[in-house]
Design an enzyme around this catalytic site. Structure first.
Site: not given
Ligand code: MLT
Length: 206
Positions: A102, A152, A183
């Site tokens: 991320s 996501d 995610h």
């Protein structure tokens, strides 16, 4: 920068640079390093930016909208930190493979986009496109693995495809692996990352 260094049993292996997601620490991705290469040295770093107390690697203006000026500043800051860490801990600066999730994947992608030879390769879990309209450094022999989620909401499938194309325009060899997930980081995608790593950086490879 706040960090940890763990010397590996095999010095010929890359040093794994661990870059956490928003709200993480330098220790978060240690289990990934263990799955990907338990013999490699590990440098885990904590981001220097705080968003309401949550560590990040660079500022954002809102969710999914990066503060570009800060992104560039922090990308250079992290790169210089890794330069210094290589001297302090005696690892090969030219053989560093990032593992990011991320926000950490985004700064790793930003290193690839902005600074030639900053990383030997990268494993990017749920990354975004760090910047657009740039000419990338030559990424020949700097392989990249991307793990993305079809569902996501933050890193949309089109953006994962776009990131792959941009890296390929810089001559990187990119493997894009899809999960049906959102995610979150899944064990299955880390296993795929480990297979990719073994092919690209395993025994007998440079
Ligand atoms: C970012 O800001 O880097 C991305 O939105 C991912 C995240 O939430 O950290």
């Amino acid at each position: 920068m706040k960090h940890l260094f763990k010397e590996g049993s095999d010095k010929s292996k890359p040093t794994l640079l661990l870059l956490h997601g928003t709200g993480g620490t330098e220790e978060d991705l240690l289990p990934l390093a263990d799955m990907i290469d338990p013999t490699a040295s590990v440098l885990g770093v904590q981001g220097n930016v705080s968003e309401g107390g949550m560590p990040r690697f660079f500022r954002r203006l809102e969710e999914g909208v990066f503060d570009e000026e800060d992104l560039i500043f922090r990308t250079n800051e992290l790169n210089e930190f890794v330069d210094q860490a290589a001297k302090d801990h005696g690892f090969d600066r030219n053989n560093v493979v990032a593992i990011g999730y991320s926000n950490g994947a985004n700064i790793a992608a930003s290193m690839l986009f902005h600074i030639a030879n900053s990383l030997k390769g990268a494993i990017l879990h749920h990354p975004m496109v760090p910047r657009r309209g740039l000419e990338l450094p030559d990424l020949t022999d700097h392989p990249v693995f991307i793990a993305a989620g079809k569902n996501d909401p933050l890193c949309k499938p089109e953006e994962s495809e776009e990131l792959k194309e941009l890296l390929e325009q810089g001559n990187a060899k990119v493997d894009l692996h899809w999960e049906m997930n959102g995610h979150q980081l899944s064990r299955a995608e880390v296993e795929k990352a480990a297979e990719w790593y073994q092919k690209n950086f395993g025994w007998g490879m440079k």
